[in-house]
Write a protein that holds these residues in place. Structure first.
Motif, PDB file in Angstrom:
ATOM      1  N   GLN A 148      -7.542  -9.467 -21.146  1.00  0.00           N
ATOM      2  CA  GLN A 148      -7.827 -10.617 -20.301  1.00  0.00           C
ATOM      3  C   GLN A 148      -7.760 -10.229 -18.832  1.00  0.00           C
ATOM      4  N   ASP A 173      -3.797 -10.320 -24.587  1.00  0.00           N
ATOM      5  CA  ASP A 173      -3.741 -11.767 -24.792  1.00  0.00           C
ATOM      6  C   ASP A 173      -2.449 -12.252 -25.435  1.00  0.00           C
ATOM      7  N   SER A 227     -12.205 -12.783 -21.188  1.00  0.00           N
ATOM      8  CA  SER A 227     -11.373 -12.383 -22.318  1.00  0.00           C
ATOM      9  C   SER A 227     -12.293 -11.842 -23.398  1.00  0.00           C
ATOM     10  N   VAL A 285      -8.191 -17.663 -16.656  1.00  0.00           N
ATOM     11  CA  VAL A 285      -8.642 -16.491 -17.401  1.00  0.00           C
ATOM     12  C   VAL A 285     -10.120 -16.305 -17.085  1.00  0.00           C
TER      13      VAL A 285
END
Length: 551
Positions: free
Chosen positions: A295, A339, A312, A309
């Protein structure tokens, strides 16, 4: 900012000093009474110490013998006319007991002989003096006696990863026996001398649990969690639980994942530039990349420090992200992390993208030195000359190791409007940013500080150099025996510009005449007997039109 592409494998400690402020007391003598000029007129705080003569106080055995001694710490001596009255107390969940002590050569003592389960508790060494302006600071130690058959056992039930800057939480708990008593999870603080309940306890069936956040930095043996145990209303107890050892065991048992984080350009960003960010896995011996995501996390520079975020995706593929036509709205802390779906040991990488103002209204500068590279534990003072709204400004810092922005704890504002701060360079091989900022978001330029445990640094001006001026660079060496810092003049020294050696010197310094924008960039130096120093970015500023030199 300098790109650091090495894994920090050891826990590094952040030491922040607390400044204690004392007010002078003015004592007026009674009519006709003389004032003793030799008598101190300021408050004094003397530290007490408590020693346990025997095994580890947290792990005593039934039937053993230990002596507890209470006295003044070395260096906390009293005058002959000042009397000291010490006492020893034992605190449990239900009571505080004053213990019958006997005088010793330096204080008082109390002996547990033989040691029993009833001796478990938090012991405190306190006292008073006959001098009204002397305060004694108590000392505390937890004494715990092991039970071969405890009523229950306290242990880790679950470890949860917490994203962003704090690593995880521990859920601890105990399975309660089948009785009618009330149970609680307790904790003792040897710092404050208190026994408290673990907050936010939950009971599910016959399991009592409590969740504890991890320390914000990697734990070390010198920074311990408080101990925990389960205790009933009838004074039954579980084993004692050492959270420090538990975190070491949990961390060492996890798979290791090393990520790499690159931001280009790393140092100097102007509005309109393009910035390329890459986050990827560098080391993954257990092949976890296909089981988790990487991420890219952005912490915005707004009052709420909102986290987003940005991207990802599966860790087997690098994250590549480009910010085109960058503005101040893109400023903030960018972090590369996993993550959290797997229990991995992975230190996050952080980078502060700072978009420079061409003409900031306030300038921050290094006041104590003419450089931004420092040796480990070296103190440095920086400051800003503020405009009229002085009270609305703060001096802030960013630590690339932790990814945290916070106000300088030792800042001072002079009557002339100079806001200054002195810090000790703590974690080696990391970067620190410092700047001044108003409550309305107006900010100064930024200083990028680096620090090393090596013995060489480059001295280069912290502020931009004007076109047409001269630029002097010096290679400084710290004497290993004396700690003296001076130019390296005993051997040939090489100087690099943008990683390319371009000059050398026998006196440890060089001067570039009449600099231009072509001289802007990264500089370092390397004495002939060692490796290069860290990089420092030197900015060259265009000279205003009316100041340009004429032939």
């Amino acid at each position: 900012m300098r790109n650091i592409d090495k894994m920090r494998l050891s826990a590094l400690l952040l030491f922040c000093g607390l400044v204690c402020l004392g007010e002078q007391l003015s004592i007026k003598p009674a009519p006709g009474q003389d004032v003793d000029a030799s008598r101190p007129t300021e408050d004094r705080v003397l530290q007490l110490q408590m020693e346990v003569d025997g095994p580890e106080p947290w792990s005593l055995s039934v039937g053993s013998s230990v002596e507890i001694r209470c006295s003044l710490s070395p260096g906390s001596d009293l005058e002959e006319t000042e009397k000291l009255n010490l006492h020893l107390e034992k605190t449990t969940m239900s009571s505080i007991e004053r213990l019958p002590t006997i005088p010793s050569s330096k204080g008082i003592s109390y002996t547990l002989n033989p040691v029993s389960l009833e001796d478990r508790g938090l012991y405190s060494c306190g006292g008073v003096t006959t001098h009204p302006q002397i305060t004694l600071e108590s000392a505390h130690k937890l004494i715990w006696v092991n039970d071969s058959s405890p009523a229950t056992s306290l242990e880790i039930l679950k470890v949860s990863r917490v994203k962003y800057f704090y690593d995880k939480t521990f859920t601890i708990g105990c399975k309660l026996p089948n009785d009618q008593s009330e149970w609680k999870i307790m904790s003792a603080s040897e710092k404050t001398g208190s026994i408290t309940e673990c907050p936010n306890q939950e009971r599910s069936g016959d399991v009592l649990s409590c969740t504890i956040p991890s320390l914000p930095l990697p734990v070390s043996k010198t920074r311990r969690y408080d101990p925990f145990w389960c205790e009933s209303s009838t004074r039954q107890k579980s084993n004692i639980f050492n959270m420090t050892q538990a975190e070491f065991a949990e961390r060492d048992g996890r798979d290791l994942l090393v990520t790499r984080f690159e931001v280009t350009p790393a140092w100097f960003v102007r509005e309109g530039d393009s910035v390329v960010i890459q986050c990827k896995v560098g080391l993954d011996k257990q092949n976890n990349s296909d089981k988790m995501d990487l991420q890219l996390i952005w912490t915005k520079r707004n009052p709420g420090n909102d986290m987003t975020v940005v991207l990802s995706q599966r860790a087997s593929k690098p994250i590549n992200h480009t910010i085109n036509n960058i503005t101040h709205e893109h400023s903030g802390v960018y972090s590369c992390w996993d993550d959290g779906t797997l229990s991995l040991f992975n230190l996050a990488w952080h980078h502060f993208i700072w978009v420079q103002d061409e003409s900031p209204p306030v300038t921050i500068n290094v006041l104590s030195h003419n450089r931004t590279q420092f040796f480990h534990n070296e103190e440095v003072t920086m400051g800003c000359q503020l405009p009229n709204d002085q009270s609305q400004w703060k001096l802030k810092g960013f630590d690339k190791w932790t990814g945290v922005i916070k106000e300088c704890e030792r800042s001072e504002l002079s009557s002339s409007g100079l806001l200054s701060c002195t810090v000790k360079m703590g974690y080696p091989w990391t970067d620190f940013l410092f700047w001044c900022e108003s409550t309305t978001g107006i900010r100064s330029n930024v200083l990028n500080m680096t620090n090393t445990v090596g013995f060489d640094v480059l001295e280069a001006p912290p502020l931009p150099v004007m076109e047409g001026d001269d630029l002097t660079l010096r290679c400084l060496r710290k004497n290993r025996a004396t700690g003296e810092i001076k130019p390296e003049e005993s051997m040939k020294t090489f100087f690099k510009h943008n990683s390319v050696t371009f000059k050398w010197s026998n006196v440890g310094s060089i001067t570039l005449k009449n600099v231009t924008k072509e001289n802007e960039g990264l500089y370092s130096c390397r004495p002939d007997d060692t490796v290069s120093t860290l990089d420092t970015y030197v900015t060259v500023k265009a000279r205003p039109q009316e100041q340009k030199k004429t032939n």
